[in-house]
Motif scaffolding. Structure first.
Motif, PDB file in Angstrom:
ATOM      1  N   ASP A  73       0.780  -1.136   0.039  1.00  0.00           N
ATOM      2  CA  ASP A  73       0.051   0.029  -0.005  1.00  0.00           C
ATOM      3  C   ASP A  73       0.813   1.172  -0.365  1.00  0.00           C
ATOM      4  O   ASP A  73       0.613   2.310  -0.531  1.00  0.00           O
ATOM      5  CB  ASP A  73      -0.832   0.100   1.148  1.00  0.00           C
ATOM      6  N   GLU A  74       2.185   1.036   0.514  1.00  0.00           N
ATOM      7  CA  GLU A  74       2.806   2.388   0.902  1.00  0.00           C
ATOM      8  C   GLU A  74       3.913   2.378  -0.542  1.00  0.00           C
ATOM      9  O   GLU A  74       4.712   3.141  -0.579  1.00  0.00           O
ATOM     10  CB  GLU A  74       3.902   2.114   1.755  1.00  0.00           C
ATOM     11  N   LYS A  75       3.640   1.406  -1.751  1.00  0.00           N
ATOM     12  CA  LYS A  75       4.269   1.436  -2.967  1.00  0.00           C
ATOM     13  C   LYS A  75       5.728   1.229  -2.702  1.00  0.00           C
ATOM     14  O   LYS A  75       6.753   1.427  -3.642  1.00  0.00           O
ATOM     15  CB  LYS A  75       4.190   2.585  -3.733  1.00  0.00           C
ATOM     16  N   GLN A  76       6.019   0.230  -1.407  1.00  0.00           N
ATOM     17  CA  GLN A  76       7.559   0.078  -1.343  1.00  0.00           C
ATOM     18  C   GLN A  76       7.711  -1.531  -1.882  1.00  0.00           C
ATOM     19  O   GLN A  76       7.548  -2.261  -1.134  1.00  0.00           O
ATOM     20  CB  GLN A  76       7.763   0.157   0.350  1.00  0.00           C
ATOM     21  N   TYR A  77       7.455  -1.744  -3.170  1.00  0.00           N
ATOM     22  CA  TYR A  77       7.318  -2.816  -3.774  1.00  0.00           C
ATOM     23  C   TYR A  77       8.600  -3.926  -3.684  1.00  0.00           C
ATOM     24  O   TYR A  77       8.288  -5.203  -3.271  1.00  0.00           O
ATOM     25  CB  TYR A  77       7.037  -2.827  -5.196  1.00  0.00           C
ATOM     26  N   ALA A  78       9.842  -3.437  -3.785  1.00  0.00           N
ATOM     27  CA  ALA A  78      10.832  -4.311  -3.552  1.00  0.00           C
ATOM     28  C   ALA A  78      10.935  -4.847  -1.934  1.00  0.00           C
ATOM     29  O   ALA A  78      11.072  -6.105  -2.008  1.00  0.00           O
ATOM     30  CB  ALA A  78      12.156  -3.554  -3.878  1.00  0.00           C
ATOM     31  N   GLN A  79      10.727  -4.038  -1.200  1.00  0.00           N
ATOM     32  CA  GLN A  79      10.548  -4.610   0.353  1.00  0.00           C
ATOM     33  C   GLN A  79       9.329  -5.572   0.543  1.00  0.00           C
ATOM     34  O   GLN A  79       9.423  -6.659   1.216  1.00  0.00           O
ATOM     35  CB  GLN A  79      10.560  -3.574   1.421  1.00  0.00           C
ATOM     36  N   CYS A  80       8.259  -5.363  -0.266  1.00  0.00           N
ATOM     37  CA  CYS A  80       7.094  -6.176  -0.202  1.00  0.00           C
ATOM     38  C   CYS A  80       7.520  -7.683  -0.577  1.00  0.00           C
ATOM     39  O   CYS A  80       7.050  -8.644  -0.042  1.00  0.00           O
ATOM     40  CB  CYS A  80       6.029  -5.574  -0.759  1.00  0.00           C
ATOM     41  N   VAL A  81       8.109  -7.628  -1.843  1.00  0.00           N
ATOM     42  CA  VAL A  81       8.645  -8.877  -2.504  1.00  0.00           C
ATOM     43  C   VAL A  81       9.499  -9.512  -1.545  1.00  0.00           C
ATOM     44  O   VAL A  81       9.403 -11.021  -1.169  1.00  0.00           O
ATOM     45  CB  VAL A  81       9.265  -8.564  -3.888  1.00  0.00           C
ATOM     46  N   ARG A  82      10.440  -9.060  -0.932  1.00  0.00           N
ATOM     47  CA  ARG A  82      11.213  -9.766  -0.016  1.00  0.00           C
ATOM     48  C   ARG A  82      10.635 -10.239   1.184  1.00  0.00           C
ATOM     49  O   ARG A  82      10.779 -11.271   1.615  1.00  0.00           O
ATOM     50  CB  ARG A  82      12.443  -8.654   0.430  1.00  0.00           C
ATOM     51  N   GLU A  83       9.689  -9.404   1.755  1.00  0.00           N
ATOM     52  CA  GLU A  83       8.738  -9.838   2.840  1.00  0.00           C
ATOM     53  C   GLU A  83       7.975 -11.320   2.499  1.00  0.00           C
ATOM     54  O   GLU A  83       7.810 -11.996   3.434  1.00  0.00           O
ATOM     55  CB  GLU A  83       7.890  -8.740   3.612  1.00  0.00           C
ATOM     56  N   LEU A  84       7.352 -11.060   1.231  1.00  0.00           N
ATOM     57  CA  LEU A  84       6.563 -12.373   1.022  1.00  0.00           C
ATOM     58  C   LEU A  84       7.575 -13.457   0.456  1.00  0.00           C
ATOM     59  O   LEU A  84       7.035 -14.787   0.746  1.00  0.00           O
ATOM     60  CB  LEU A  84       5.903 -11.838  -0.391  1.00  0.00           C
ATOM     61  N   MET A  85       8.797 -13.229   0.015  1.00  0.00           N
ATOM     62  CA  MET A  85       9.788 -14.241   0.065  1.00  0.00           C
ATOM     63  C   MET A  85       9.887 -15.033   1.313  1.00  0.00           C
ATOM     64  O   MET A  85       9.859 -16.234   1.289  1.00  0.00           O
ATOM     65  CB  MET A  85      10.899 -13.994  -0.651  1.00  0.00           C
TER      66      MET A  85
END
Length: 218
Positions: A73-85
């Protein structure tokens, strides 16, 4: 096997469980069951540990997923992908995490593409200005740009385009010389062009034109 010994092991395992030392407790259960496979009380403790670990992992996964959604939601997509991994390592079949990962990866790729396009457009405008006002500086600028972006094919296409423009501009500026028979000066000029781009097709075409011109004079 002495029931006292088993009771002692049960107590030790239970103590480890109460301290949330699940790995140590699980390993103790496994080692005991390898030696005494029929000890149901130990098997029951092992099942309890598996359940508790699964519950703990589920809680961690949900907390991490909430964090991943926040990052998206904060558009921090790279960090989001790492969290999801990290989530998918704990829970490979987590459907919401898989779906959000696809969305985050797509959004991240779009973000990178936009940044690359913006960068290219800025460089194109900058190089156009240099070509117009300070063309002698352009070759060095193109070399620096390539050196700083060694794996960017769009930048290499851009530098190739501007080398071509620079050579084309210089050829137009030297139209009078190139139509003359001052072949030593013409060769010197061609050598200068080759220092800009050794294999540029405009240079090849120019050399062929000069050669034809010389032959006609003979």
């Amino acid at each position: 096997m002495s029931s006292a010994y088993i009771i002692q092991l049960e107590q030790k395992i239970s103590s480890l469980i109460s301290e949330a030392k699940y790995k140590q407790a699980f390993e103790l259960c496994q080692n005991t069951l390898e030696r005494f496979p029929n000890e149901k009380s130990i098997a029951n403790l092992k099942e309890k540990i598996e359940y508790l670990v699964e519950e703990k992992n589920s809680q961690i996964v949900e907390e991490k997923f909430d964090q991943a959604e926040k990052l998206f939601d904060e558009k921090q997509y790279a960090q989001c992908v790492r969290e999801l991994m990290g989530i998918l390592k704990l829970s490979p079949n987590h459907k919401k995490a898989i779906k959000l990962q696809h969305k985050a990866q797509s959004a991240y790729q779009e973000e990178i593409a936009k940044l690359q396009t913006d960068f290219k457009n800025k460089q194109q405008a900058r190089l156009t200005e240099i070509l117009k006002n300070n063309p002698e500086k352009l070759s060095d600028e193109l070399f620096t740009l390539e050196t700083n972006n060694p794996k960017n094919p769009e930048i290499f296409a851009l530098t190739k385009e501007f080398r071509n423009k620079l050579i084309e501009q210089k050829i137009k500026e030297k139209a009078e010389l190139l139509s003359s028979n001052k072949y030593d000066a013409i060769q010197s000029f061609i050598d200068q062009l080759r220092r800009i781009d050794q294999k540029n097709p405009l240079i090849t075409k120019l050399v062929q034109s000069i050669s034809s011109h010389k032959q006609e004079e003979q």
